[in-house]
Design a protein around this motif. Structure first.
Motif, mmCIF file in Angstrom:
data_model
loop_
_atom_site.group_PDB
_atom_site.id
_atom_site.type_symbol
_atom_site.label_atom_id
_atom_site.label_comp_id
_atom_site.label_asym_id
_atom_site.label_seq_id
_atom_site.Cartn_x
_atom_site.Cartn_y
_atom_site.Cartn_z
ATOM 1 N N ALA A 63 88.635 51.592 1.245
ATOM 2 C CA ALA A 63 88.747 50.140 1.125
ATOM 3 C C ALA A 63 90.156 49.761 0.698
ATOM 4 O O ALA A 63 90.991 50.622 0.366
ATOM 5 C CB ALA A 63 87.722 49.616 0.119
ATOM 6 N N HIS A 64 90.424 48.461 0.696
ATOM 7 C CA HIS A 64 91.696 47.916 0.223
ATOM 8 C C HIS A 64 91.421 46.648 -0.574
ATOM 9 O O HIS A 64 90.506 45.877 -0.242
ATOM 10 C CB HIS A 64 92.640 47.600 1.379
ATOM 11 C CG HIS A 64 93.930 46.961 0.918
ATOM 12 N ND1 HIS A 64 94.963 47.688 0.348
ATOM 13 C CD2 HIS A 64 94.315 45.664 0.892
ATOM 14 C CE1 HIS A 64 95.939 46.864 0.017
ATOM 15 N NE2 HIS A 64 95.581 45.625 0.336
ATOM 16 N N ALA A 65 92.198 46.441 -1.607
ATOM 17 C CA ALA A 65 92.091 45.224 -2.412
ATOM 18 C C ALA A 65 93.458 44.897 -2.982
ATOM 19 O O ALA A 65 94.351 45.750 -3.034
ATOM 20 C CB ALA A 65 91.066 45.408 -3.534
ATOM 21 N N ASP A 66 93.628 43.652 -3.404
ATOM 22 C CA ASP A 66 94.853 43.303 -4.113
ATOM 23 C C ASP A 66 94.916 44.034 -5.450
ATOM 24 O O ASP A 66 95.972 44.528 -5.857
ATOM 25 C CB ASP A 66 94.923 41.789 -4.348
ATOM 26 C CG ASP A 66 94.977 40.989 -3.064
ATOM 27 O OD1 ASP A 66 95.664 41.432 -2.120
ATOM 28 O OD2 ASP A 66 94.317 39.940 -2.990
ATOM 29 N N VAL A 67 93.771 44.105 -6.118
ATOM 30 C CA VAL A 67 93.699 44.724 -7.444
ATOM 31 C C VAL A 67 92.447 45.584 -7.529
ATOM 32 O O VAL A 67 91.365 45.158 -7.118
ATOM 33 C CB VAL A 67 93.658 43.657 -8.567
ATOM 34 C CG1 VAL A 67 93.688 44.332 -9.940
ATOM 35 C CG2 VAL A 67 94.785 42.653 -8.432
ATOM 36 N N VAL A 68 92.597 46.786 -8.063
ATOM 37 C CA VAL A 68 91.446 47.628 -8.402
ATOM 38 C C VAL A 68 91.315 47.649 -9.918
ATOM 39 O O VAL A 68 92.284 47.959 -10.634
ATOM 40 C CB VAL A 68 91.589 49.066 -7.873
ATOM 41 C CG1 VAL A 68 90.476 49.948 -8.420
ATOM 42 C CG2 VAL A 68 91.548 49.064 -6.344
ATOM 43 N N VAL A 69 90.144 47.306 -10.408
ATOM 44 C CA VAL A 69 89.846 47.345 -11.839
ATOM 45 C C VAL A 69 88.937 48.542 -12.090
ATOM 46 O O VAL A 69 87.851 48.636 -11.508
ATOM 47 C CB VAL A 69 89.163 46.053 -12.312
ATOM 48 C CG1 VAL A 69 88.809 46.158 -13.798
ATOM 49 C CG2 VAL A 69 90.057 44.843 -12.062
ATOM 50 N N ILE A 70 89.380 49.452 -12.943
ATOM 51 C CA ILE A 70 88.589 50.636 -13.279
ATOM 52 C C ILE A 70 87.886 50.363 -14.604
ATOM 53 O O ILE A 70 88.518 50.268 -15.652
ATOM 54 C CB ILE A 70 89.482 51.880 -13.386
ATOM 55 C CG1 ILE A 70 90.265 52.083 -12.084
ATOM 56 C CG2 ILE A 70 88.645 53.111 -13.699
ATOM 57 C CD1 ILE A 70 91.309 53.191 -12.163
ATOM 58 N N GLY A 71 86.580 50.211 -14.554
ATOM 59 C CA GLY A 71 85.797 49.897 -15.744
ATOM 60 C C GLY A 71 85.135 48.540 -15.609
ATOM 61 O O GLY A 71 85.814 47.532 -15.372
ATOM 62 N N GLY A 72 83.792 48.519 -15.766
ATOM 63 C CA GLY A 72 83.052 47.281 -15.586
ATOM 64 C C GLY A 72 82.429 46.755 -16.863
ATOM 65 O O GLY A 72 81.305 46.235 -16.851
ATOM 66 N N GLY A 73 83.160 46.874 -17.964
ATOM 67 C CA GLY A 73 82.694 46.299 -19.220
ATOM 68 C C GLY A 73 83.290 44.914 -19.443
ATOM 69 O O GLY A 73 83.718 44.236 -18.508
ATOM 70 N N MET A 74 83.332 44.499 -20.700
ATOM 71 C CA MET A 74 83.843 43.167 -21.044
ATOM 72 C C MET A 74 85.263 42.972 -20.531
ATOM 73 O O MET A 74 85.586 41.963 -19.905
ATOM 74 C CB MET A 74 83.809 42.998 -22.567
ATOM 75 C CG MET A 74 84.276 41.632 -23.048
ATOM 76 S SD MET A 74 83.065 40.352 -22.656
ATOM 77 C CE MET A 74 84.005 38.881 -23.124
ATOM 78 N N THR A 75 86.121 43.957 -20.753
ATOM 79 C CA THR A 75 87.524 43.826 -20.368
ATOM 80 C C THR A 75 87.687 43.806 -18.856
ATOM 81 O O THR A 75 88.352 42.923 -18.294
ATOM 82 C CB THR A 75 88.340 44.974 -20.972
ATOM 83 O OG1 THR A 75 88.129 45.019 -22.390
ATOM 84 C CG2 THR A 75 89.817 44.801 -20.677
ATOM 85 N N GLY A 76 87.087 44.781 -18.178
ATOM 86 C CA GLY A 76 87.262 44.891 -16.742
ATOM 87 C C GLY A 76 86.675 43.731 -15.977
ATOM 88 O O GLY A 76 87.307 43.193 -15.052
ATOM 89 N N VAL A 108 96.635 48.287 -10.284
ATOM 90 C CA VAL A 108 95.482 48.936 -10.901
ATOM 91 C C VAL A 108 95.386 48.471 -12.349
ATOM 92 O O VAL A 108 96.392 48.435 -13.068
ATOM 93 C CB VAL A 108 95.601 50.476 -10.865
ATOM 94 C CG1 VAL A 108 94.470 51.130 -11.663
ATOM 95 C CG2 VAL A 108 95.594 50.974 -9.429
ATOM 96 N N ILE A 109 94.182 48.125 -12.770
ATOM 97 C CA ILE A 109 93.931 47.778 -14.174
ATOM 98 C C ILE A 109 92.948 48.804 -14.728
ATOM 99 O O ILE A 109 91.825 48.933 -14.234
ATOM 100 C CB ILE A 109 93.357 46.355 -14.315
ATOM 101 C CG1 ILE A 109 94.367 45.323 -13.813
ATOM 102 C CG2 ILE A 109 92.974 46.075 -15.769
ATOM 103 C CD1 ILE A 109 93.821 43.917 -13.753
ATOM 104 N N VAL A 110 93.387 49.552 -15.726
ATOM 105 C CA VAL A 110 92.542 50.564 -16.356
ATOM 106 C C VAL A 110 91.872 49.921 -17.569
ATOM 107 O O VAL A 110 92.506 49.713 -18.606
ATOM 108 C CB VAL A 110 93.364 51.797 -16.773
ATOM 109 C CG1 VAL A 110 92.452 52.847 -17.404
ATOM 110 C CG2 VAL A 110 94.097 52.386 -15.570
ATOM 111 N N ALA A 111 90.587 49.606 -17.400
ATOM 112 C CA ALA A 111 89.836 48.909 -18.443
ATOM 113 C C ALA A 111 88.692 49.757 -18.954
ATOM 114 O O ALA A 111 87.656 49.242 -19.349
ATOM 115 C CB ALA A 111 89.318 47.572 -17.896
#
Length: 510
Positions: A22-35, A223-226
């Protein structure tokens, strides 16, 4: 691990695991409050976002929070000032206020039913212990320091419920975190953005920036490491190891019990013990759930978790006799070497957020806001303060206090500062005040005949919040000097338009 009260009282739909490139503008790693907050804010800003979580949305440490929403940090304010200086200490608490305001805004925008409410908070002496002169003086000094820095705070001889000396902090908040995150996740998924669960990230590659998860690759611009504890990513083993040396992981415990509605004050409580305990309530049908947490210890260095649960249960039963204990759970908090979170780029276009030191909900939201600004190329007032690569920050003059066109200090502070009240009924004649009405900050003026004029509190020049000048009976903008009459008309620029009219359904001109 035992299920938390949040998990047993709220369900979030299941999302698929990643089965394709896949492709995205942003990948967020982590699906908690921060991510999820970061992904939501970025999608609202027009970005295509993919969230990857190795387990379930809101299933990590966010699931084991007690969800206190407060700008009051674990590190006492006088210690913050001593370590970092008044301007930096003010900035840390401002960031907390900004987070609470952002959560409140998200709740309004998405019409989220998550029991969000503004409540007072109390930092009090431990229950049952003698109040020594030094402890009382420390509380008084903290209260005075908070007031001098512009925060609502006052020393009280007896806080409700605990009947101990305390500092009262109005306009803090509480909510149900999983109900909130359910709404955010629903808003994120779709229209080019997606959430994938049961998807472990193996590594992050450069040129092109790619997140590798099993046999699949997701290319992206940022990439956002959350994750709770940051993954290595493309920062490299050495960089990640150096970050780990600045972090210390602690286990924390919580118990919850049901009691009749209204028996316990709807407020946040923390004591000054070490380790400290913390308490709040959560509405639950015809009952209130009382949640007590504490008994922290360094992870892996104690094996007596059962004793710690029993200690908390006994303390809760003494505080609320006859309470029905229904849940117990443990979580983990990450302390840093200087008490502040680490938020910023670990490597170019890889943004990491960690080290919340007991303020996970507020600092997690701050980190999400900062990640959004980084992706959008916007300046952020806390970037230097929380920078991952920072050396120890010391007191002294700092750009945060300087007014400038790009990010004026007052624009940040006043936008998120608490209003002076939530009702017009106590507003005297010939007086003005900033009030919160219908979720908006309003410049309210009561004329000498008792009639009321309501205008937006936002300056029409660059969006700062105006303040009431009682001597001149004007609304003045602290950013660039615009002045408005009590009725909101422009008296002097640079503003050219009057303060916008504000209407409310409340009948208040009496």
């Amino acid at each position: 691990m035992p299920a938390s009260y949040w998990e047993s009282s709220s369900k979030i739909r299941t999302f698929p695991h990643l089965t394709r490139d896949a492709h995205a503008d942003v990948v967020v790693i982590g699906g908690g409050m921060t991510g999820l907050t970061a992904a939501y804010l970025l999608k609202r800003a027009g970005k295509r976002v993919i969230v990857l979580d190795r387990s379930k949305v809101a299933g990590g440490e966010t699931n084991y929070t007690t969800a206190h929403l407060s700008c009051v940090t674990d590190l006492r304010l006088t210690q913050l000032i001593k370590s970092f200086g008044e301007d930096h200490a003010r900035a840390v608490w401002d960031a907390g206020l900004a987070a609470i305001s952002q959560i409140a805004e998200n709740v309004r925008e998405e019409h989220i039913s998550c029991h969000f409410a503004w409540v007072p908070a109390y930092l009090h002496l431990p229950i049952g212990g003698p109040a020594g002169d030094n402890e009382l003086e420390d509380l008084r000094q903290d209260a005075g320091a908070a007031s001098e820095l512009g925060f609502d705070a006052q020393f009280v001889d007896k806080a409700p419920l605990v009947n101990m000396p305390a500092i009262e902090f109005p306009s803090q908040a509480r909510f149900h975190p999983r109900m909130y995150l359910k709404a955010l996740s629903d808003a994120i998924d779709g229209d080019g953005s997606a959430i994938f669960e049961s998807t472990s990230v193996d590594t992050v590659e450069d040129d092109p920036l790619t997140v590798v998860a099993g046999n699949h690759r997701v290319t992206c611009d940022h990439v956002i490491v959350a994750t709770h504890n940051p993954i290595v990513g493309k920062a490299g083993l050495i960089g990640a190891t150096l970050l780990q040396t600045k972090l210390a992981l602690y286990s924390t415990y919580a118990v919850a019990g049901r009691t009749e509605r209204g028996r316990i004050p709807d407020a946040l409580f923390w004591d000054t013990g070490d380790p400290y305990r913390y308490l709040r309530i959560e509405p639950d049908g015809e009952h209130d759930v009382v949640i007590l947490g504490g008994e922290d210890h360094k992870t892996g260095q104690e094996t007596d978790g059962e004793r710690r649960y029993k200690t908390l249960e006994s303390a809760l039963e003494r505080l609320v006799p006859g309470i029905n204990i229904v849940d117990r759970w443990s979580g983990q908090v990450i302390e840093t070497n200087d008490g502040l979170p680490y938020i910023g780029e670990m490597a170019p276009r890889q943004f990491a957020i960690t080290g919340f030191s007991g303020n996970g909900i507020t600092f997690g939201t701050v980190g999400a806001m900062m990640a959004r600004d980084a992706v959008l190329g916007h300046r952020n007032p806390w970037a230097e303060l929380f920078d991952i690569h920072r050396t120890r920050i010391r007191g002294g003059v700092w750009d945060y206090l300087k007014e400038n066109k790009d990010y004026p200090y007052y624009l940040v502070r006043d936008r998120f500062a608490g209003a002076e009240g939530k009702s017009t009924r106590a507003l005297p004649r010939n007086s003005g005040a900033i009030l919160e009405i219908d979720g908006k900050q309003v410049a309210a003026y009561r004329h000498d005949d008792g009639e009321l004029t309501l205008r937006s509190a936002t300056c029409t020049h660059m969006g700062c919040r105006v303040v009431w000048n009682g001597a001149e009976r004007t609304w003045d903008c602290p950013c660039h000097g615009s002045r408005f009459s009590a009725m909101g008309e422009v008296l002097s620029g640079p503003a050219e338009k009057p303060l916008e009219e504000f209407s409310t359904k409340e009948h208040i001109n009496k």
